[in-house]
Design a protein around this motif. Structure first.
Motif, PDB file in Angstrom:
ATOM      1  N   UNK A 201       0.854  -1.191   0.000  1.00 48.12           N
ATOM      2  CA  UNK A 201       0.000   0.000   0.000  1.00 48.12           C
ATOM      3  C   UNK A 201       0.885   1.234   0.000  1.00 48.12           C
ATOM      4  N   UNK A 202       0.516   2.228  -0.792  1.00 49.40           N
ATOM      5  CA  UNK A 202       1.176   3.531  -0.755  1.00 49.40           C
ATOM      6  C   UNK A 202       0.109   4.609  -0.672  1.00 49.40           C
ATOM      7  N   UNK A 203       0.309   5.559   0.221  1.00 53.70           N
ATOM      8  CA  UNK A 203      -0.531   6.740   0.309  1.00 53.70           C
ATOM      9  C   UNK A 203       0.347   7.955   0.074  1.00 53.70           C
ATOM     10  N   UNK A 204      -0.229   9.000  -0.492  1.00 54.99           N
ATOM     11  CA  UNK A 204       0.547  10.200  -0.775  1.00 54.99           C
ATOM     12  C   UNK A 204      -0.392  11.392  -0.883  1.00 54.99           C
ATOM     13  N   UNK A 205       0.198  12.557  -0.979  1.00 57.58           N
ATOM     14  CA  UNK A 205      -0.556  13.805  -1.068  1.00 57.58           C
ATOM     15  C   UNK A 205      -0.436  14.354  -2.478  1.00 57.58           C
ATOM     16  N   UNK A 206      -1.541  14.890  -2.999  1.00 55.33           N
ATOM     17  CA  UNK A 206      -1.514  15.471  -4.336  1.00 55.33           C
ATOM     18  C   UNK A 206      -2.463  16.667  -4.405  1.00 55.33           C
ATOM     19  N   UNK A 207      -2.164  17.552  -5.337  1.00 56.28           N
ATOM     20  CA  UNK A 207      -3.017  18.738  -5.582  1.00 56.28           C
ATOM     21  C   UNK A 207      -3.671  18.588  -6.959  1.00 56.28           C
ATOM     22  N   UNK A 208      -4.633  17.704  -7.053  1.00 54.93           N
ATOM     23  CA  UNK A 208      -5.257  17.410  -8.346  1.00 54.93           C
ATOM     24  C   UNK A 208      -6.577  18.161  -8.523  1.00 54.93           C
ATOM     25  N   UNK A 213     -12.765  19.331  -2.321  1.00 54.11           N
ATOM     26  CA  UNK A 213     -13.463  20.618  -2.363  1.00 54.11           C
ATOM     27  C   UNK A 213     -13.450  21.288  -3.712  1.00 54.11           C
ATOM     28  N   UNK A 214     -12.584  20.772  -4.621  1.00 55.02           N
ATOM     29  CA  UNK A 214     -12.417  21.350  -5.960  1.00 55.02           C
ATOM     30  C   UNK A 214     -12.134  22.860  -5.897  1.00 55.02           C
ATOM     31  N   UNK A 215     -11.439  23.268  -4.826  1.00 57.20           N
ATOM     32  CA  UNK A 215     -11.102  24.672  -4.646  1.00 57.20           C
ATOM     33  C   UNK A 215      -9.615  24.885  -4.932  1.00 57.20           C
ATOM     34  N   UNK A 216      -9.282  26.123  -5.288  1.00 55.60           N
ATOM     35  CA  UNK A 216      -7.883  26.487  -5.495  1.00 55.60           C
ATOM     36  C   UNK A 216      -7.383  27.304  -4.313  1.00 55.60           C
ATOM     37  N   UNK A 221      -2.435  29.322  -6.016  1.00 55.71           N
ATOM     38  CA  UNK A 221      -3.158  29.120  -7.253  1.00 55.71           C
ATOM     39  C   UNK A 221      -3.407  27.668  -7.591  1.00 55.71           C
ATOM     40  N   UNK A 222      -2.771  26.749  -6.856  1.00 57.38           N
ATOM     41  CA  UNK A 222      -2.973  25.326  -7.091  1.00 57.38           C
ATOM     42  C   UNK A 222      -4.168  24.805  -6.324  1.00 57.38           C
ATOM     43  N   UNK A 223      -4.605  23.585  -6.659  1.00 52.72           N
ATOM     44  CA  UNK A 223      -5.728  22.980  -5.961  1.00 52.72           C
ATOM     45  C   UNK A 223      -5.314  22.611  -4.539  1.00 52.72           C
ATOM     46  N   UNK A 224      -6.315  22.503  -3.666  1.00 55.67           N
ATOM     47  CA  UNK A 224      -6.038  22.107  -2.294  1.00 55.67           C
ATOM     48  C   UNK A 224      -5.524  20.665  -2.255  1.00 55.67           C
ATOM     49  N   UNK A 225      -4.766  20.359  -1.196  1.00 56.80           N
ATOM     50  CA  UNK A 225      -4.182  19.031  -1.038  1.00 56.80           C
ATOM     51  C   UNK A 225      -5.241  18.005  -0.638  1.00 56.80           C
ATOM     52  N   UNK A 226      -5.094  16.793  -1.169  1.00 54.15           N
ATOM     53  CA  UNK A 226      -5.896  15.642  -0.768  1.00 54.15           C
ATOM     54  C   UNK A 226      -4.981  14.421  -0.645  1.00 54.15           C
ATOM     55  N   UNK A 244      -9.094   9.416  -1.375  1.00 54.92           N
ATOM     56  CA  UNK A 244      -9.741   8.768  -0.235  1.00 54.92           C
ATOM     57  C   UNK A 244     -11.097   9.380   0.088  1.00 54.92           C
ATOM     58  N   UNK A 245     -11.323  10.621  -0.340  1.00 53.92           N
ATOM     59  CA  UNK A 245     -12.622  11.244  -0.095  1.00 53.92           C
ATOM     60  C   UNK A 245     -12.880  11.494   1.381  1.00 53.92           C
ATOM     61  N   UNK A 246     -14.125  11.848   1.696  1.00 48.94           N
ATOM     62  CA  UNK A 246     -14.517  12.067   3.086  1.00 48.94           C
ATOM     63  C   UNK A 246     -14.482  10.737   3.846  1.00 48.94           C
ATOM     64  N   UNK A 247     -14.176  10.734   5.155  1.00 53.00           N
ATOM     65  CA  UNK A 247     -13.932  11.916   5.989  1.00 53.00           C
ATOM     66  C   UNK A 247     -12.469  12.321   6.103  1.00 53.00           C
ATOM     67  N   UNK A 248     -11.545  11.595   5.425  1.00 56.24           N
ATOM     68  CA  UNK A 248     -10.125  11.976   5.513  1.00 56.24           C
ATOM     69  C   UNK A 248      -9.896  13.300   4.804  1.00 56.24           C
ATOM     70  N   UNK A 249     -10.386  13.401   3.576  1.00 58.43           N
ATOM     71  CA  UNK A 249     -10.212  14.620   2.802  1.00 58.43           C
ATOM     72  C   UNK A 249     -11.387  15.570   3.017  1.00 58.43           C
ATOM     73  N   UNK A 250     -11.062  16.833   3.164  1.00 62.34           N
ATOM     74  CA  UNK A 250     -12.069  17.874   3.406  1.00 62.34           C
ATOM     75  C   UNK A 250     -11.951  18.921   2.305  1.00 62.34           C
ATOM     76  N   UNK A 251     -12.681  20.006   2.464  1.00 62.27           N
ATOM     77  CA  UNK A 251     -12.604  21.080   1.474  1.00 62.27           C
ATOM     78  C   UNK A 251     -11.299  21.858   1.573  1.00 62.27           C
ATOM     79  N   UNK A 252     -10.575  21.690   2.694  1.00 62.72           N
ATOM     80  CA  UNK A 252      -9.305  22.377   2.871  1.00 62.72           C
ATOM     81  C   UNK A 252      -8.126  21.496   2.510  1.00 62.72           C
TER      82      UNK A 252
END
Length: 684
Positions: A201-208, A213-216, A221-226, A244-252
């Motif tokens: 298993x590998x987990x990582x952070x990305x700004x996709x 939240x689909x917010x920048x 100017x980049x997308x928020x981290x998930x 991973x979506x909710x509840x790990x990932x939020x709008x921030x």
């Protein structure tokens, strides 16, 4: 021949004269009057670039595309080239700065008072150590005023980094560094990889662009981290990473910084209070909502940026900039469920500069971390230290090409020591920062690394091996990974069971884990140097035990052990793998205590339970003698239980010698399986 040499000499002299007399070309109508529209557009791009460059704080990466567009129109302006070079120095692709800085200096030697320092940085970032040192030395006279001592000290530190780089590059580490591929990486930034001990298993952070939240981020100017996750299949390939979506990932912003060896607990970075650590548990296929880790770890206005579990899951190593440290960011250790304060690891590990990206190998004693201090070759380098005899060893730089003159942070390594993972900006990336896999080869392996491009090692297909990887110099790899699936013996369905890890020699519970509620999978990391009792238990089932006696220094191994728990029914047999006797005797050894106590507890909790305790041997030696020895050993277990208060009427004992083998007596390992003590349920 002499005529040809004379022509070449004159041509070289003419070229040198042209370069020496190169002058900066201004963006003016006098020079570009024939292309007024092009000039107007270039000036507009410069104005937009300047707005980003001169903002507070400067937004260098946002300025770059505007400056580069203007530079295409006029590549010979010293100020523009200088600003492009300086912007690259503050970007992810710092080595690209050098060409523009050299161009600026060529066009105007006085383009900036700090041009020699900038050139030194550009050369250092391209591993041109001697040239960088010369430029840094040339930059010293520019240090003036009250800040001159601090400026000179900073320059001298850069010179020392170049000296370190020259030494480390002269003896490169033999490793392949390969992009983890499109299943994990994307055109957006990926960083902060964490892995389970077996690399499944590998987990990582990305700004996709598919962030929760689909917010920048208005700052970058980049997308928020998930947080994203990928799993490795039986073919060795990574699955397409999923959000991973909710509840790990939020709008921030949500970023992962640590993962337990079994992949069942995750550490998450939260923006709260300036930067805190939270913990999430995996139940079945779903991650629970991350929970705060408490005030002994999170320190109000402090910034806790990375962390790592110990193999037993009881303690945490973490990075904080709280007051009272050795430097501006230090590494601490704390017991998660304890009451004592977090302990600073001290000056052997922590420096007056920054430490970051702490990771503890599953062997429980080897720590990897990044530091701006020690013998770094520039920025953060990755270091390794081993805890032995009550203290940490002097940190060892992992070396070139793993470390570079730029920041190298958030490195993790598999339990085998075969593969490491980290993120980097490289020219073969899929977009921005990507995750890379390091394959450590070991000094004896061939072929040699390419000397033409040591930073980007030769590309090879993933190694496919069924045998265990041998130990390599870069890691101690003194650990055994025990993993498998826990099921119900009758239904074959997965079970969520508790796995206890016991130090038999001390009769001490080291750690407790749980198999996954959905898949029944479990993984336990067992550092060498301990006689382990592994006990799998679940309410309504008889416990199952395994033994792993791992001497100090035992090399890495991976054991797959599927465990089928049996319900308490008449006729069911259970092997007591942690009952030990002196050689050729019926004397119970102290390492048997924990197993005997478990059996005693089972009898107390089930008052109607009746058992037959039986002893068994292999077929080596006299059959009559073996039967007598097995009988005496079974009786010793019964005598222990009776002495602890069990009614003698509930227990019988028998010695079967070699008459009931569970494996052929053809190998040392199979004969060991036949030498056993077990119990059979005779009544309930």
């Amino acid at each position: 021949m002499q005529t040809l040499l004379r022509i070449l000499f004159l041509a070289g002299a003419l070229l040198w004269a042209i370069l020496s007399n190169a002058q900066s070309v201004e963006f003016s109508k006098d020079r570009f009057g024939s292309d007024k529209d092009g000039l107007k557009e270039a000036l507009r791009e410069i104005k937009e670039g300047d707005a980003w460059y001169d903002s507070d704080p400067p937004r260098y990466e946002q300025a770059l595309p505007h400056y580069l567009a203007a530079q295409k129109f006029n590549p010979a302006n010293a100020r523009l080239n200088l600003r492009i070079g300086n912007a690259y120095l503050h970007s992810g692709f710092k080595p690209r700065a050098l060409a523009y800085l050299q161009k600026a200096a060529q066009l105007n030697a006085d383009v900036d008072p700090n041009i020699h320092y900038y050139l030194g940085r550009g050369l250092q970032l391209n591993a041109k150590w001697a040239e960088a040192i010369a430029e840094y030395k040339a930059a010293i006279p520019a240090a003036t005023g009250k800040t001159a001592p601090a400026q000179i000290a900073a320059i001298q530190r850069k010179i020392a980094e170049c000296e370190n780089g020259r030494k480390l590059m002269a003896r490169p580490v033999r490793a392949f560094i390969d992009n983890a591929g499109p299943a994990i990486n994307s055109p957006y930034p990926e960083y902060g990889p964490v892995i389970s001990a077996d690399e499944s298993v590998i987990l990582f952070t990305s700004r996709r662009d598919n962030s929760t939240g689909k917010q920048r981020d208005p700052e970058t100017g980049g997308f928020f981290e998930d947080v994203y996750q990928s799993t490795r299949g039986s073919d060795g390939q990574w699955s397409a990473a999923r959000n991973l979506g909710n509840p790990v990932n939020t709008d921030g912003h949500d970023a992962t910084v640590g993962l337990a060896p079994d992949g069942q607990r995750m550490l998450v970075y939260s923006e709260d209070n300036g930067g805190d650590l939270e913990e999430a548990d995996l139940r079945g296929a779903a991650w629970r909502k991350p929970q705060k880790m408490g005030g002994r770890i999170n320190t109000g206005k402090g910034h806790e940026s990375s962390a790592a579990y110990t193999p037993d899951g009881r303690s945490l190593y973490f990075v904080s900039d709280k007051t009272g440290g050795v430097g501006n960011r230090d590494i601490y250790k704390v017991e998660i469920e304890g009451r004592g304060p977090a302990a600073n690891l001290g000056p052997t590990i922590n420096t007056p500069y920054g430490e970051e990206g702490v990771f503890l190998h599953p062997d429980g004693k080897t720590m990897y971390f990044s530091s701006e201090g020690h013998n770094t070759m520039g920025g953060y380098d990755i270091f390794r230290s081993v805890f032995e005899n009550g203290k940490w060893s002097a940190p060892e730089n992992l070396g070139w090409p793993i470390n570079t003159p730029d920041d190298d942070v958030f490195f993790v390594i598999s339990a085998s020591g075969r593969h490491g993972y980290y993120s980097s900006f490289r020219d073969d990336g899929l977009g921005s920062k990507d995750i890379y896999q390091i394959t450590f080869l070991g000094a004896e392996k061939q072929p040699m690394l390419s000397q033409e491009d040591q930073l980007l090692a030769s590309r090879i297909q993933p190694v496919k091996e069924t045998m265990l990887a041998p130990p390599v110099p870069i890691a101690t790899a003194q650990v055994t990974i025990l993993k498998g699936v826990v099921t119900d013996e009758a239904s074959k369905q997965p079970l969520e069971a508790t796995i206890d890890v016991v130090d038999n020699s001390r009769n001490e519970l080291i750690a407790s884990f749980r198999s996954n509620a959905q898949s029944g999978r479990y993984l336990v990391s067992l550092p060498s140097g301990v006689n382990y009792g592994i006990v799998v238990r679940q309410e309504g089932y008889l416990f199952h035990s395994e033994n792993f006696d791992l001497p100090a220094g035992a090399a890495y191994s991976e054991v797959v052990k599927d465990i089928a728990l049996k319900k308490l029914d008449v006729g069911v047999k259970v092997v007591l793998n942690n009952i030990f006797f002196d050689f050729d005797k019926a004397t119970l050894r102290k390492e048997s205590t924990a197993e005997l106590e478990r059996l005693q507890k089972l009898l107390v909790e089930t008052p109607a339970l009746r058992l037959e305790i039986s002893g068994h041997t292999d077929n080596v030696g006299n059959a009559a003698y073996n039967k007598d020895l097995s009988l005496r050993r079974a009786k010793a277990v019964v005598d222990y239980l009776v002495a602890k208060g069990t009614d003698k009427a509930r227990l019988t004992f028998a010695g079967y010698g070699d008459t009931q083998p569970v494996a052929p007596n053809t190998t040392k390992a199979s004969r060991q399986l036949n030498r056993r003590t077990e119990f059979k349920v005779t009544g309930k």
